[in-house]
Structure formats: C-alpha cells, structure tokens
Motif scaffolding. Structure first.
Motif, short mmCIF file in Angstrom:
data_model
loop_
_atom_site.label_atom_id
_atom_site.label_comp_id
_atom_site.label_asym_id
_atom_site.label_seq_id
_atom_site.Cartn_x
_atom_site.Cartn_y
_atom_site.Cartn_z
N ILE A 149 10.25 -0.87 9.42
CA ILE A 149 8.79 -0.73 9.45
C ILE A 149 8.35 0.11 8.25
O ILE A 149 8.91 1.19 8.02
N ALA A 150 7.34 -0.36 7.54
CA ALA A 150 6.70 0.46 6.50
C ALA A 150 5.78 1.44 7.22
O ALA A 150 4.70 1.08 7.68
N PHE A 151 6.20 2.70 7.31
CA PHE A 151 5.59 3.65 8.24
C PHE A 151 4.92 4.83 7.52
O PHE A 151 5.53 5.49 6.69
N ALA A 152 3.67 5.09 7.93
CA ALA A 152 2.88 6.16 7.30
C ALA A 152 2.86 7.41 8.19
O ALA A 152 1.85 7.71 8.82
N GLN A 153 3.94 8.14 8.22
CA GLN A 153 4.03 9.34 9.06
C GLN A 153 2.98 10.39 8.70
O GLN A 153 2.54 11.15 9.55
N GLU A 154 2.59 10.46 7.43
CA GLU A 154 1.71 11.54 6.97
C GLU A 154 0.23 11.16 6.98
O GLU A 154 -0.59 11.93 6.49
N GLY A 155 -0.11 9.98 7.52
CA GLY A 155 -1.50 9.52 7.40
C GLY A 155 -1.70 8.85 6.05
O GLY A 155 -0.81 8.86 5.19
N ILE A 156 -2.90 8.26 5.87
CA ILE A 156 -3.12 7.48 4.64
C ILE A 156 -4.32 7.94 3.84
O ILE A 156 -4.62 7.38 2.79
N PHE A 157 -5.02 8.97 4.35
CA PHE A 157 -6.23 9.40 3.63
C PHE A 157 -6.10 10.80 3.02
O PHE A 157 -7.08 11.40 2.65
N HIS A 158 -4.88 11.33 2.94
CA HIS A 158 -4.70 12.66 2.36
C HIS A 158 -4.40 12.61 0.87
O HIS A 158 -4.39 13.64 0.21
N ASP A 159 -4.05 11.45 0.36
CA ASP A 159 -3.68 11.36 -1.05
C ASP A 159 -4.06 9.99 -1.59
O ASP A 159 -4.54 9.13 -0.84
N GLU A 160 -3.82 9.78 -2.87
CA GLU A 160 -4.27 8.55 -3.53
C GLU A 160 -3.17 7.49 -3.59
O GLU A 160 -3.40 6.40 -4.10
N VAL A 161 -1.97 7.81 -3.10
CA VAL A 161 -0.85 6.90 -3.36
C VAL A 161 -0.30 6.18 -2.13
O VAL A 161 0.27 5.10 -2.24
N THR A 162 -0.48 6.77 -0.94
CA THR A 162 0.23 6.24 0.23
C THR A 162 -0.15 4.78 0.55
O THR A 162 0.71 3.96 0.85
N GLN A 163 -1.46 4.48 0.45
CA GLN A 163 -1.88 3.11 0.80
C GLN A 163 -1.21 2.07 -0.09
O GLN A 163 -0.71 1.06 0.39
N SER A 164 -1.16 2.34 -1.39
CA SER A 164 -0.55 1.34 -2.28
C SER A 164 0.97 1.34 -2.12
O SER A 164 1.61 0.29 -2.25
N LEU A 165 1.57 2.50 -1.82
CA LEU A 165 3.02 2.53 -1.56
C LEU A 165 3.38 1.70 -0.33
O LEU A 165 4.39 1.01 -0.30
N LEU A 166 2.51 1.76 0.69
CA LEU A 166 2.76 0.95 1.90
C LEU A 166 2.73 -0.53 1.56
O LEU A 166 3.59 -1.30 2.00
N ARG A 167 1.74 -0.93 0.75
CA ARG A 167 1.68 -2.35 0.34
C ARG A 167 2.91 -2.72 -0.48
O ARG A 167 3.45 -3.82 -0.33
N GLU A 168 3.36 -1.78 -1.30
CA GLU A 168 4.57 -2.03 -2.09
C GLU A 168 5.79 -2.20 -1.18
O GLU A 168 6.65 -3.04 -1.43
N GLY A 169 5.83 -1.39 -0.11
CA GLY A 169 6.92 -1.52 0.86
C GLY A 169 6.97 -2.91 1.47
O GLY A 169 8.03 -3.51 1.62
N LEU A 170 5.78 -3.45 1.78
CA LEU A 170 5.72 -4.82 2.32
C LEU A 170 6.21 -5.82 1.28
O LEU A 170 6.94 -6.76 1.59
#
Ligand SMILES: [Zn+2]
Length: 407
Positions: free
Chosen positions: A146-167
C-alpha cells in the motif's frame, strides 16, 4: 499423479485427506487412494488455509532499540518513529522487512498486505526496499503493498506527488491516515479522488482516537457509497467506535455494512497505546462482535513489530487471535472458532484474494497446526507444524519438551 497428499488432517471438523496437484487443492475426501509423489501423515492435526496479515508495517519493524518508547507525558509513537524514519536507508528497511517475512512465514502466513510509508522523511526508500522483499519472497508469500501516507498529506509540498509516484512504481493500493491532517474530510476527499483517478482500492488508518466527535468512518462509508466503491475500501483501527453511544454506534455500523467496508482490528497495538491517561481504562479494540452481527467483514492483524507502537509485536496471527480473545471477551468455543476466520477467510475477502480456502480448486496455501480444534490451537498457541504455499512446504516447525516424572 498428485504432487502431495496430506493424510488424515482435521478439515471442516472431520478427519480427511487433501490432495495437491500443480499448486492447488485437487480433492478433499475421507480417503484418497490415488498415487502421489509424496505423502505427509498429519493425523488428527488441524488444517487451515494459510494465515493472512491484512495490516502490517514491515518498514518500521524492529526499531524499538533505537528509541525510548512511550512514557507518560512524552512524545507519541508517531513522533518517535518520524524522527527515526529520516535515517532509514533502503538497505536498513530491506533487512528489517525481510526478517518480518521470515517470522511471518514461520508462523503460518501465506499472504500479506503491508503499509509502505511514503512522505518527506522516508520518501520512496520504503517502496524500493519492500519491492525488493516482494520479489525475493515471490512464490513463498504473496505481498500486497500500500502507498501509505502515515504523516498526512497537507504538511508539506512533496507527499502527494510521492504517493502518485508510488502508484506509478506499481503499488496497487492507496492508504490514507485522516487523523494526521487538521482537516480529516479534506484528506479523505483527496484519497477518494486520487483512487478514482488511478483506479485503485483504498485502505485507511481510521478513527484511532477516543473522541467521538472526531469520527470519520461514517464519512468514509458515505463517500464509498456515493462513489460506487462498494467492497473496495478497508479501514484499520476503528477504536473510536468503542466510545460511541450504542444507538449512534449501531447506525454507524449499519452504514459500514451498506458500504461493504472491510474492518481490520489491531488489538496488540491498541492495548499498548490506548487509554494510558484515562481515569477509566479505554482499551481501544473496536466492537468486533457488533460488527460481526451486522454482517461487516472483520479481520485482525499484527500491525506493528518491535517499535514504539507495539514493542512486543510479532507477526504471529495465532498470537493475535489470543490477544483478541482476551481484549474482546471472545472465549466461548464458537467465538474462538470464529477468531480463526479473522486471520484466514475474512482477510482473504478484504484483500480480494482469488481461489483461497479449503476447497478443491483453491491454491494449496495451508497451515497444519499441532492441535485438534480451533480452541486448542488458540489456547495452547499450537505449533505451526507445516506451512505450505501453493503446495510447496515453506516452513516446518517442531517444538520439543521433556518432562521428567519424579516419585
Ligand atoms: Zn497500522
């Protein structure tokens, strides 16, 4: 000719033979006399389909010695692990995750769904490590990531795109954690939108806290129905259910059932983390029997292994069955038989596994326990004598003891 025949094991309550050919169960019958390459005498030993870890974190396993653990007034386990994650290398994650796989196989696991953390701290290093583990153990253990966002997705500028990259790297499931963002609904909406775009199922960490006003599983269920994702959404934790008034809880559970939500309870972590500052001790384990009665598909899983969330966690699902029996008052014989469904056929449904179970045509993913009944298996924490994946033995365990009688 069959590849293997298991002789005389207890299957669905009676002694039967089980024939395996080309990795699948060919036949289950009281006496199979056709020829086979090999036979295994398992007379009067309980046969179950392989255990399934439906919610587990191999990337943050075996790190308890790197941190102080939970203390009254001290940092949360999320904060403790977030610090450590910055130092994780691919090699470090790989070695610890590999050890989780070996322990899990030793304890009867044949399929696993693991959360791989993707965020600004660890970036995609966990994905690289777990994909290496997945390839190495292919054929021994089916590993869903699972591409998992343990830290939330609105605290920084990179997590959302990293999740898409994981997919894009091939992870087939998206995992959110609404309680890690200030606006949980916005977090949930983002995940449903991203899942719709990518055509993947969702697996949330949801309602881990004790505040009824912060409940999110009802909103997730409504969104699941509205977006036609029935049966494709899984929720881990659901501790908050235990804090609702019975009337409201019944309505929420009904919505979960209508949405075809899969629920995974994580009793070992809840018992360690929850209720530490309470006047009345809240143990946090979700309402398993009420969910069952409403027809919700419920599972249990290990979650954490030797880290601040569960320092004594170990990927042994038979142990989780015992922990659950104690935590949720499930000690009657029929309840203990049901507990084994929570680590086998129920998580198989949650994970969408095909051809799983004890029936002709299913994959020969099997565990043979040194017990004659489910209750004995849980009570004695019976040894997993044999573990088979697609008809091949992946683990053989023995336990010996000598008792000396003295007059
Ligand atoms: Zn978890």
């Amino acid at each position: 000719m069959d590849d293997l025949i298991l002789r005389g094991g207890i299957i669905a309550g009676s002694q039967q033979d089980l024939a395996i050919r080309h990795g699948r169960i060919r036949q289950i019958a009281p006496c199979i006399s056709t020829p086979a390459q090999a036979t295994l005498d398992i007379a009067a030993k309980l046969v179950l389909p392989g255990f399934i870890e439906s919610h587990i974190h191999p990337d943050k396993a075996f790190i308890a010695a790197r941190t102080s653990g939970l203390r009254r007034g001290g940092p949360s386990p999320q904060v403790l692990v977030a610090q450590l994650k910055k130092e994780f290398t691919v090699e470090d994650i790989y070695k610890r995750a590999r050890r989780v796989m070996l322990c899990a196989i030793r304890h009867g696991c044949t399929s696993m769904r693991a959360h791989v953390e993707i965020d600004a701290f660890v970036e995609l290093r966990g994905v690289a490590a777990l994909q290496r583990v997945q390839a190495e153990f292919a054929g021994m253990l089916d590993l869903q990531l699972i591409a998992f966002a343990q830290e939330g997705i609105f605290h920084d500028e990179v997590t959302q795109s990293l999740l898409r990259e994981g997919l894009q790297m091939g992870l087939p499931i998206l995992g959110g954690c609404p309680y890690m963002d200030r606006d949980p609904r916005r977090h949930i909406d983002w995940f449903f939108n991203a899942a719709e775009t990518a055509g993947v199922p969702l697996d949330f960490h949801a309602d881990s806290g004790d505040d009824p006003s912060a409940l999110t599983c009802d909103y997730i269920a409504e969104q699941t129905i509205a977006r036609g994702m029935h049966g494709r959404v899984t929720l881990g934790h659901l501790c908050t259910l235990d804090m609702l008034e019975p009337d409201r809880r019944a309505r929420v559970i009904e919505t979960l059932q209508q949405a075809g939500i899969h629920v995974i309870s994580l009793p070992a972590t809840e018992l360690h983390v929850k209720g530490r500052a309470d006047k009345h001790t809240w143990r946090g384990v979700t309402r398993l029997e009420e969910l069952r009665a409403a027809g919700v598909n419920v599972s249990i899983s290990t979650n954490n292994i030797v880290n601040p969330f569960t320092p004594y966690g170990h990927p042994d699902l038979l142990r989780q069955a015992l922990v659950t029996a104690m935590a949720a008052h499930l000690g009657n014989l029929d309840q203990m038989a049901w507990l084994l469904d929570l680590i086998t056929i129920n998580p198989a449904r949650a994970l969408g596994l095909q051809d799983y179970g004890l029936a002709a045509g299913c994959y020969a993913d099997l565990v043979v326990l040194d017990a004659a009944s489910p209750a004995q298996a849980i009570t004695e924490q019976a040894e997993k004598l044999w573990v088979l994946k697609a008809g091949r033995v992946t683990a053989r365990n023995t336990r010996t003891s000598d008792i000396t009688m003295h007059a």
